[in-house]
Design a protein around this motif. Structure first.
Motif, PDB file in Angstrom:
ATOM      1  N   GLU A 154       0.837  -1.204   0.000  1.00 40.82           N
ATOM      2  CA  GLU A 154       0.000   0.000   0.000  1.00 40.82           C
ATOM      3  C   GLU A 154       0.870   1.251   0.000  1.00 40.82           C
ATOM      4  O   GLU A 154       0.561   2.242  -0.684  1.00 40.82           O
ATOM      5  CB  GLU A 154      -0.915  -0.001   1.231  1.00 40.82           C
ATOM      6  N   ARG A 155       1.950   1.218   0.759  1.00 43.57           N
ATOM      7  CA  ARG A 155       2.874   2.358   0.794  1.00 43.57           C
ATOM      8  C   ARG A 155       3.468   2.616  -0.580  1.00 43.57           C
ATOM      9  O   ARG A 155       3.545   3.758  -1.034  1.00 43.57           O
ATOM     10  CB  ARG A 155       4.024   2.087   1.786  1.00 43.57           C
ATOM     11  N   LYS A 158       0.881   4.160  -2.819  1.00 42.76           N
ATOM     12  CA  LYS A 158       0.600   5.532  -2.434  1.00 42.76           C
ATOM     13  C   LYS A 158       1.706   6.482  -2.873  1.00 42.76           C
ATOM     14  O   LYS A 158       1.454   7.601  -3.330  1.00 42.76           O
ATOM     15  CB  LYS A 158       0.409   5.626  -0.918  1.00 42.76           C
TER      16      LYS A 158
END
Length: 333
Positions: A154-155, A158
């Motif tokens: 997810e990082r 993002k």
């Protein structure tokens, strides 16, 4: 034909044979972490513990599969000797290529006509750990909890600068509007399937002119399109492997027939294509700074370089594949 080209042709023919059986040979289940120090399905250097990169990944994966090795650990003759082991007499090595920067005698970089530092390709032979005797066993790297891997994925997404939109039943990247469309997470059978698909599309998004600027003009079924699909597939694979994510076990090979047929076609025309795709995937990984998110994916029970004798054998990995939704004409899936 050089020995390296000959080796690539043999590997490509093996890949084609596997695809004709409905299998993508570089998709493996890496849930089992063996006492050989492996931390994923991709080849790694047995002496140092780090994974190989670029086209070396596919070369060693195919050598492992074709010769039936259970271990994905490789090392040079001298590395085996330094560890107190030996390469068995008569064993044949597999070639890897290392890129080095060229410098003069004073250590200053040697530049080419465009002002860039010259590079040289150094070819060397490596041996699978199963071709050796007396090697100490590397302690197995222990993967972080799967929730940690999901957080890092997810990082990465993002921080990528890519826009993600959710909903519908298809996954694709649109170059003109520069966004990735994905079904919602709840629509996937597994979170592994979601992240494999999301990383695949993130790989495509790196082709935008403001990023790496690859050509996405190929239509589905064309050689250009198939090549781009291979690049995105390889990017998804190496990131998932380095994060410790396992593959989607529920994949139905029947959903992937169109991709398999297109890949078989281009591989028959160009045996080097799959190796080029892995090299391009590494460029994408460098662009997205993937190392930042994957470098702590595995921990050691003991010190990183500590090894111990063992007679345990690692289980042979099974071949798996992952689902890819279909695409529309102006989109890259």
């Amino acid at each position: 034909m050089s020995k390296q080209d000959e080796a690539r042709s043999i590997a490509a023919e093996y890949i084609i044979e596997q695809m004709q059986q409905g299998v993508i040979p570089w998709r493996r289940d890496w849930k089992q972490h063996s006492s050989t120090g492996a931390f994923g399905s991709l080849p790694y250097n047995y002496a140092r513990g780090n994974t190989y990169h670029g086209s070396n990944v596919m070369m060693l994966m195919m050598a492992q599969a074709a010769r039936g090795f259970q271990s994905n650990g490789w090392l040079t003759f001298n590395q085996a000797k330094a560890l107190g082991g030996t390469v068995r007499k008569g064993e044949k090595g597999s070639k890897v290529v290392r890129v080095i920067n060229v410098s003069d005698k004073q250590g200053n970089p040697v530049l080419d006509e465009s002002g860039r530092q010259k590079i040289a390709l150094i070819t060397s032979a490596v041996f699978n750990s199963e071709q050796c005797d007396g090697l100490p066993i590397r302690e197995a790297k222990i993967p972080k909890p799967v929730e940690w891997s999901h957080e890092q994925a997810e990082r990465l997404m993002k921080d990528s600068g890519v826009e993600y939109r959710y909903g519908g039943n298809a996954a694709f990247y649109t170059l003109g509007q520069d966004y990735v469309q994905l079904p919602t997470k709840e629509q996937f059978r597994t979170m592994e399937g979601f992240y494999a698909t999301a990383l695949h599309e993130t790989g495509h998004a790196s082709a935008h002119p403001t990023r790496l600027g690859r050509d996405l003009s190929g239509k589905f079924g064309s050689e250009k399109y198939a090549k781009e699909e291979l690049i995105a597939e390889c990017f998804s694979l190496i990131v998932a492997d380095r994060l410790g994510l396992s593959v989607d076990q529920d994949y139905d090979p029947g959903n992937h027939i169109a991709y398999l047929q297109s890949w078989i076609k281009v591989l028959k025309n160009d045996h080097s294509l799959i190796f080029t795709a892995f090299a391009e995937a590494e460029k994408i990984a460098t662009y997205y700074n993937v190392k930042e998110y994957t470098r702590k994916a595995f921990e050691m029970e003991r010190d990183e370089d500590e090894v111990r004798p063992s007679s345990e054998e690692s289980p042979k990995p099974t071949i798996q594949v992952v689902r890819r939704p279909q695409k529309t004409e102006m989109e890259v899936a």
